[in-house]
Scaffold this motif. Structure first.
Motif, PDB file in Angstrom:
ATOM      1  N   MET A 145    -120.680 -14.095  23.402  1.00  0.00           N
ATOM      2  CA  MET A 145    -121.456 -13.900  24.630  1.00  0.00           C
ATOM      3  C   MET A 145    -121.366 -12.456  25.105  1.00  0.00           C
ATOM      4  O   MET A 145    -122.348 -11.894  25.606  1.00  0.00           O
ATOM      5  N   ARG A 146    -120.226 -11.834  24.964  1.00  0.00           N
ATOM      6  CA  ARG A 146    -120.078 -10.436  25.365  1.00  0.00           C
ATOM      7  C   ARG A 146    -121.055  -9.546  24.598  1.00  0.00           C
ATOM      8  O   ARG A 146    -121.643  -8.613  25.155  1.00  0.00           O
ATOM      9  N   ARG A 147    -121.238  -9.849  23.321  1.00  0.00           N
ATOM     10  CA  ARG A 147    -122.153  -9.048  22.506  1.00  0.00           C
ATOM     11  C   ARG A 147    -123.611  -9.253  22.904  1.00  0.00           C
ATOM     12  O   ARG A 147    -124.486  -8.515  22.459  1.00  0.00           O
ATOM     13  N   GLY A 148    -123.900 -10.258  23.742  1.00  0.00           N
ATOM     14  CA  GLY A 148    -125.266 -10.513  24.163  1.00  0.00           C
ATOM     15  C   GLY A 148    -125.717  -9.672  25.340  1.00  0.00           C
ATOM     16  O   GLY A 148    -126.890  -9.719  25.706  1.00  0.00           O
ATOM     17  N   GLN A 149    -124.811  -8.892  25.970  1.00  0.00           N
ATOM     18  CA  GLN A 149    -125.241  -8.047  27.082  1.00  0.00           C
ATOM     19  C   GLN A 149    -125.986  -6.833  26.548  1.00  0.00           C
ATOM     20  O   GLN A 149    -125.548  -6.180  25.615  1.00  0.00           O
ATOM     21  N   THR A 150    -127.119  -6.535  27.155  1.00  0.00           N
ATOM     22  CA  THR A 150    -128.000  -5.489  26.651  1.00  0.00           C
ATOM     23  C   THR A 150    -127.802  -4.177  27.397  1.00  0.00           C
ATOM     24  O   THR A 150    -127.029  -4.088  28.361  1.00  0.00           O
ATOM     25  N   TYR A 151    -128.552  -3.169  26.989  1.00  0.00           N
ATOM     26  CA  TYR A 151    -128.434  -1.830  27.569  1.00  0.00           C
ATOM     27  C   TYR A 151    -128.751  -1.794  29.056  1.00  0.00           C
ATOM     28  O   TYR A 151    -128.237  -0.954  29.808  1.00  0.00           O
ATOM     29  N   ASP A 152    -129.611  -2.735  29.533  1.00  0.00           N
ATOM     30  CA  ASP A 152    -130.006  -2.701  30.943  1.00  0.00           C
ATOM     31  C   ASP A 152    -129.105  -3.546  31.834  1.00  0.00           C
ATOM     32  O   ASP A 152    -129.327  -3.627  33.046  1.00  0.00           O
ATOM     33  N   GLY A 153    -128.082  -4.177  31.249  1.00  0.00           N
ATOM     34  CA  GLY A 153    -127.138  -4.963  32.025  1.00  0.00           C
ATOM     35  C   GLY A 153    -127.342  -6.449  31.955  1.00  0.00           C
ATOM     36  O   GLY A 153    -126.437  -7.229  32.287  1.00  0.00           O
ATOM     37  N   GLY A 154    -128.541  -6.911  31.555  1.00  0.00           N
ATOM     38  CA  GLY A 154    -128.813  -8.340  31.448  1.00  0.00           C
ATOM     39  C   GLY A 154    -128.239  -8.937  30.180  1.00  0.00           C
ATOM     40  O   GLY A 154    -127.534  -8.276  29.414  1.00  0.00           O
ATOM     41  N   PHE A 155    -128.555 -10.206  29.945  1.00  0.00           N
ATOM     42  CA  PHE A 155    -128.096 -10.902  28.742  1.00  0.00           C
ATOM     43  C   PHE A 155    -129.300 -11.376  27.941  1.00  0.00           C
ATOM     44  O   PHE A 155    -130.329 -11.757  28.501  1.00  0.00           O
ATOM     45  N   ALA A 156    -129.144 -11.352  26.625  1.00  0.00           N
ATOM     46  CA  ALA A 156    -130.172 -11.839  25.715  1.00  0.00           C
ATOM     47  C   ALA A 156    -129.489 -12.578  24.571  1.00  0.00           C
ATOM     48  O   ALA A 156    -128.276 -12.786  24.581  1.00  0.00           O
ATOM     49  N   GLU A 157    -130.282 -12.982  23.591  1.00  0.00           N
ATOM     50  CA  GLU A 157    -129.705 -13.625  22.404  1.00  0.00           C
ATOM     51  C   GLU A 157    -128.763 -12.668  21.682  1.00  0.00           C
ATOM     52  O   GLU A 157    -127.753 -13.067  21.126  1.00  0.00           O
ATOM     53  N   SER A 158    -129.088 -11.402  21.685  1.00  0.00           N
ATOM     54  CA  SER A 158    -128.219 -10.359  21.145  1.00  0.00           C
ATOM     55  C   SER A 158    -128.505  -9.080  21.917  1.00  0.00           C
ATOM     56  O   SER A 158    -129.462  -9.010  22.692  1.00  0.00           O
ATOM     57  N   SER A 159    -127.692  -8.060  21.705  1.00  0.00           N
ATOM     58  CA  SER A 159    -127.833  -6.830  22.476  1.00  0.00           C
ATOM     59  C   SER A 159    -129.130  -6.090  22.179  1.00  0.00           C
ATOM     60  O   SER A 159    -129.515  -5.187  22.924  1.00  0.00           O
ATOM     61  N   THR A 160    -129.818  -6.460  21.091  1.00  0.00           N
ATOM     62  CA  THR A 160    -131.060  -5.765  20.726  1.00  0.00           C
ATOM     63  C   THR A 160    -132.308  -6.529  21.169  1.00  0.00           C
ATOM     64  O   THR A 160    -133.417  -6.093  20.891  1.00  0.00           O
ATOM     65  N   HIS A 161    -132.134  -7.669  21.836  1.00  0.00           N
ATOM     66  CA  HIS A 161    -133.266  -8.466  22.291  1.00  0.00           C
ATOM     67  C   HIS A 161    -133.508  -8.252  23.784  1.00  0.00           C
ATOM     68  O   HIS A 161    -132.722  -7.590  24.464  1.00  0.00           O
ATOM     69  N   GLU A 162    -134.592  -8.847  24.284  1.00  0.00           N
ATOM     70  CA  GLU A 162    -134.965  -8.666  25.685  1.00  0.00           C
ATOM     71  C   GLU A 162    -134.091  -9.500  26.610  1.00  0.00           C
ATOM     72  O   GLU A 162    -133.827 -10.680  26.355  1.00  0.00           O
ATOM     73  N   SER A 163    -133.648  -8.882  27.715  1.00  0.00           N
ATOM     74  CA  SER A 163    -132.846  -9.597  28.711  1.00  0.00           C
ATOM     75  C   SER A 163    -133.669 -10.701  29.366  1.00  0.00           C
ATOM     76  O   SER A 163    -134.877 -10.576  29.535  1.00  0.00           O
ATOM     77  N   HIS A 164    -132.977 -11.769  29.759  1.00  0.00           N
ATOM     78  CA  HIS A 164    -133.651 -12.930  30.324  1.00  0.00           C
ATOM     79  C   HIS A 164    -132.705 -13.563  31.341  1.00  0.00           C
ATOM     80  O   HIS A 164    -131.520 -13.745  31.062  1.00  0.00           O
ATOM     81  N   ALA A 165    -133.229 -13.892  32.532  1.00  0.00           N
ATOM     82  CA  ALA A 165    -132.387 -14.451  33.594  1.00  0.00           C
ATOM     83  C   ALA A 165    -131.752 -15.766  33.179  1.00  0.00           C
ATOM     84  O   ALA A 165    -130.623 -16.080  33.581  1.00  0.00           O
ATOM     85  N   GLY A 166    -132.465 -16.568  32.379  1.00  0.00           N
ATOM     86  CA  GLY A 166    -131.901 -17.830  31.922  1.00  0.00           C
ATOM     87  C   GLY A 166    -130.695 -17.615  31.031  1.00  0.00           C
ATOM     88  O   GLY A 166    -129.679 -18.323  31.135  1.00  0.00           O
ATOM     89  N   TYR A 167    -130.770 -16.634  30.142  1.00  0.00           N
ATOM     90  CA  TYR A 167    -129.634 -16.321  29.278  1.00  0.00           C
ATOM     91  C   TYR A 167    -128.457 -15.794  30.095  1.00  0.00           C
ATOM     92  O   TYR A 167    -127.298 -16.087  29.805  1.00  0.00           O
ATOM     93  N   ALA A 168    -128.749 -14.974  31.113  1.00  0.00           N
ATOM     94  CA  ALA A 168    -127.680 -14.444  31.968  1.00  0.00           C
ATOM     95  C   ALA A 168    -126.945 -15.583  32.657  1.00  0.00           C
ATOM     96  O   ALA A 168    -125.703 -15.621  32.683  1.00  0.00           O
ATOM     97  N   PHE A 169    -127.708 -16.537  33.226  1.00  0.00           N
ATOM     98  CA  PHE A 169    -127.072 -17.674  33.882  1.00  0.00           C
ATOM     99  C   PHE A 169    -126.211 -18.458  32.900  1.00  0.00           C
ATOM    100  O   PHE A 169    -125.080 -18.842  33.218  1.00  0.00           O
ATOM    101  N   CYS A 170    -126.737 -18.718  31.708  1.00  0.00           N
ATOM    102  CA  CYS A 170    -126.000 -19.527  30.736  1.00  0.00           C
ATOM    103  C   CYS A 170    -124.679 -18.869  30.355  1.00  0.00           C
ATOM    104  O   CYS A 170    -123.648 -19.537  30.229  1.00  0.00           O
TER     105      CYS A 170
END
Length: 484
Positions: free
Chosen positions: A232-257
Motif C-alpha cells: 500500500m505504501r508503494r501505491g502513493q503517487t507523486y501528487d500525494g494521493g493513492f492509486a493501484e501503483s505509484s505510476t497510475h492516476e490517484s483516486h479518492a476510492g483507493y485513498a480511502f481503501c
C-alpha cells in the motif's frame, strides 16, 4: 448534526430501500446479477442505519431475517469464502472428496469464492443478527447471545486459509483463486490468483481478517501484514494521493481503501474505535509505515472539494473548471449558502460517492492524529455546505441518492451517501464506523460474533461449539441449515 432547511427524509428513504429488498430491481441491474451479495448487503445496511425510531415496526421481519440468513449461508463455498450468488458454486455433491485444505491437484475446477462476496456475506450475517428496534428484548443477555450466534455456520478456519491464498508475493490481494490447466505442473493443473491488484482488495482483506480474528491463534496462518503495508505504501503517487501503483492516476476510492485498511490492521479486537485508536501505538506505527507522505495526502484530499455551480454543471458545452475551494477555504470566499461537492480525480465532475470516500478518509486520519486542526465552527460550517450538496442536489424525490445531480437513484450511491451523512453525525441516523462502513451497532455485533467463533478454538472448544450450535438453532429456527 442536521439542518432544518435541508432535511433528510428517513421515511422516504426507508420506502426506497424496502422496494429494493422486496421487488424486482430495474433491468439496469441485470449486469449486477453476479454481485447479488453486495446489493443485498447495501440494502440491509441502509435499513439498519436509517432505523432509529424506537418502537417502530421492523423494516425486515424476523421471518425474512431467517430466510436471508439461510440464503447467505447457502452461498458459502466449502473451500472457504463466499460466492456472489447461489449459482456461482457447484452443488454440494460435486465437492465430495475435494481436498481444499491441502490444495491437492485433484480439486479440479471447484467454482470460485470471491473476496468481495465474502466480505458482504459476513457483514450481512452481522446485520441480520442486529436486534431490530421494534423487537428488542428487555433481556440484554438474550440479545447478546443472538449477536454471538451471528457467524454460526461460517467456516472460519477455511475462510482465513483461503484468504491467505489470495495474497500475492508482493503483498497485494486478488479477487479469487482458480485452478488452471498447466502441462508443466504436477497433475496438469496449478492454482492462480485472479482479479486485479489494487487497494480495494487490500481493504477487503483487512476487513475480513479483523472480522474473523485473523492472527489471533496460530492454528490458522495469518496474512503477511508487513508485505501488505509495504504494498500500500508503494501505491502513493507523486501528487500525494493513492492509486493501484505509484505510476497510475490517484483516486479518492483507493485513498480511502488504503487508509481504512491501515486502521483495521492495527485496530484492537474490542472497544469503541473512536477512543481506542488514538492511543494505539500499533495503529500509529502502521500509518507511519503505510503512508510515505501524510501532509501530501491531506493536501490531495483537501483539493477534492470544489464549489458546485449549477449554471456550469448543467451546461454540457461549458468547459469544466475546478474551483479554488478546498477543505480549509473560509466559507466567506464561497458566498451565502454554498454547495460544496467532491470529485475523486482531477478534472472530474461532482459525484455523491466521492463525498463518502473523501470525508471518511479525513475522518479516519483525524482520529489517528493527522488533521488540519480546524476550529469547531469552521469544521461545522464546512460540512454544512457539503451536506446541502447531498441533500439538495443528490437526494431523490422517490428516495435514495443519485450519482450526479438530476440522475436516478441507485443502490451503490444511495448507500454511500447515507454513510457519508452518518459518519458526520447526522442526528436521524445511527452512529457510524467509517472504516467498517457500517453502523457502530453492527460493529458491536461483529465483535460478539467473533467471540462466538473463537470460543470454538483450542481446548474445550468442541463442547462450546456444540453449545453455540444449540443456541443458534434456538435463535434462528430448526429449519436453518447450519453446521458446527
Amino acid at each position: 448534526m442536521s439542518s432544518d432547511d435541508s432535511p433528510l427524509d428517513n421515511a422516504r428513504h426507508l420506502r426506497y430501500w424496502q422496494r429494493c429488498l422486496r421487488t424486482l430491481l430495474p433491468h439496469q441491474y441485470t449486469a449486477n446479477d453476479s454481485t447479488r451479495m453486495m446489493l443485498g448487503c447495501f440494502c440491509v445496511a441502509a435499513t439498519d442505519v436509517l432505523s432509529t425510531q424506537k418502537g417502530a415496526e421492523p423494516v425486515i421481519s424476523a421471518r425474512d431475517r431467517k430466510a436471508f440468513r439461510a440464503w447467505v449461508l447457502a452461498c458459502q463455498h466449502p473451500g472457504g469464502g463466499f460466492v456472489g450468488g447461489p449459482t456461482h458454486a457447484y452443488p454440494r455433491a460435486v465437492y465430495a472428496g475435494f481436498d481444499f485444505g491441502g490444495g491437492s491437484v485433484d480439486t479440479g475446477a471447484p467454482g470460485e469464492a470471491n473476496i468481495a462476496a465474502t466480505l458482504f456475506a459476513l457483514q450481512l450475517l452481522a446485520l441480520l443478527a442486529n436486534p431490530a428496534d421494534g423487537e428488542r428484548s428487555e433481556d440484554k443477555k438474550s440479545e447478546d447471545q443472538k449477536r454471538e450466534g451471528a457467524f454460526l455456520g461460517v467456516n472460519r478456519d477455511a475462510t482465513l486459509r483461503w484468504l491467505r491464498r489470495l495474497q500475492r508475493p508482493d503483498g497485494s490481494f486478488g479477487e479469487y483463486v482458480a485452478d488452471v490447466p498447466d502441462a508443466r505442473a504436477a497433475g496438469g493443473r496449478r492454482p492462480v490468483v485472479g482479479g486485479g491488484a489494487d487497494m480495494r482488495y487490500c481493504y477487503i482483506a483487512a476487513m475480513i481478517r479483523w472480522m474473523l480474528g485473523g492472527g489471533v491463534d496460530t492454528s490458522v496462518p495469518d496474512i503477511n501484514v508487513d508485505a501488505l503495508v509495504l504494498y500500500m505504501r508503494r501505491g502513493q503517487t507523486y501528487d500525494g494521493g493513492f492509486a493501484e501503483s505509484s505510476t497510475h492516476e490517484s483516486h479518492a476510492g483507493y485513498a480511502f481503501c488504503a487508509i481504512a485498511a491501515l486502521e483495521l490492521l492495527g485496530r484492537p479486537a474490542e472497544g469503541d474505535p473512536a477512543t481506542a485508536l488514538s492511543s494505539s501505538e500499533n495503529g500509529r506505527d502502521l500509518f507511519a509505515r503505510g503512508i510515505a507522505d501524510v501532509p501530501a495526502l491531506l493536501r490531495w484530499l483537501a483539493a477534492r472539494t470544489f464549489l458546485y455551480r449549477p449554471e456550469i454543471e448543467e451546461d454540457d458545452d461549458a468547459e469544466w473548471q475546478e474551483s479554488i475551494v478546498t477543505e480549509v477555504t473560509p466559507l466567506e470566499v464561497c458566498g451565502n449558502s454554498p454547495l460544496l461537492g467532491f470529485n475523486g480525480r482531477c478534472n472530474k465532475h461532482a459525484d455523491s460517492c466521492y463525498t463518502w470516500w473523501t470525508v471518511s478518509s479525513l475522518n479516519i486520519l483525524e482520529r489517528h492524529g493527522y488533521g488540519y486542526g480546524l476550529k469547531d465552527k469552521e469544521s461545522k460550517d464546512n460540512w454544512a455546505a457539503k451536506r446541502r450538496f447531498l441533500l439538495e442536489k443528490m437526494q431523490h424525490h422517490i428516495g435514495g441518492f443519485s450519482k450526479v445531480p438530476g440522475g436516478p437513484p441507485d443502490i451503490y450511491h444511495a448507500y454511500l451517501s447515507l454513510a457519508a451523512l452518518a459518519s458526520q453525525g447526522e442526528s436521524s441516523l445511527k452512529a457510524f464506523d467509517p472504516a467498517m462502513s457500517v453502523s457502530l451497532d453492527t460493529v458491536r455485533t461483529i465483535e460478539a460474533a467473533r467471540r462466538g467463533l473463537l470460543r470454538g478454538q483450542g481446548e474445550g472448544g468442541q463442547k462450546r461449539r456444540a453449545n453455540l450450535l444449540s443456541l443458534g438453532k434456538a435463535c434462528w429456527g430448526e429449519t436453518i441449515a447450519i453446521k458446527a
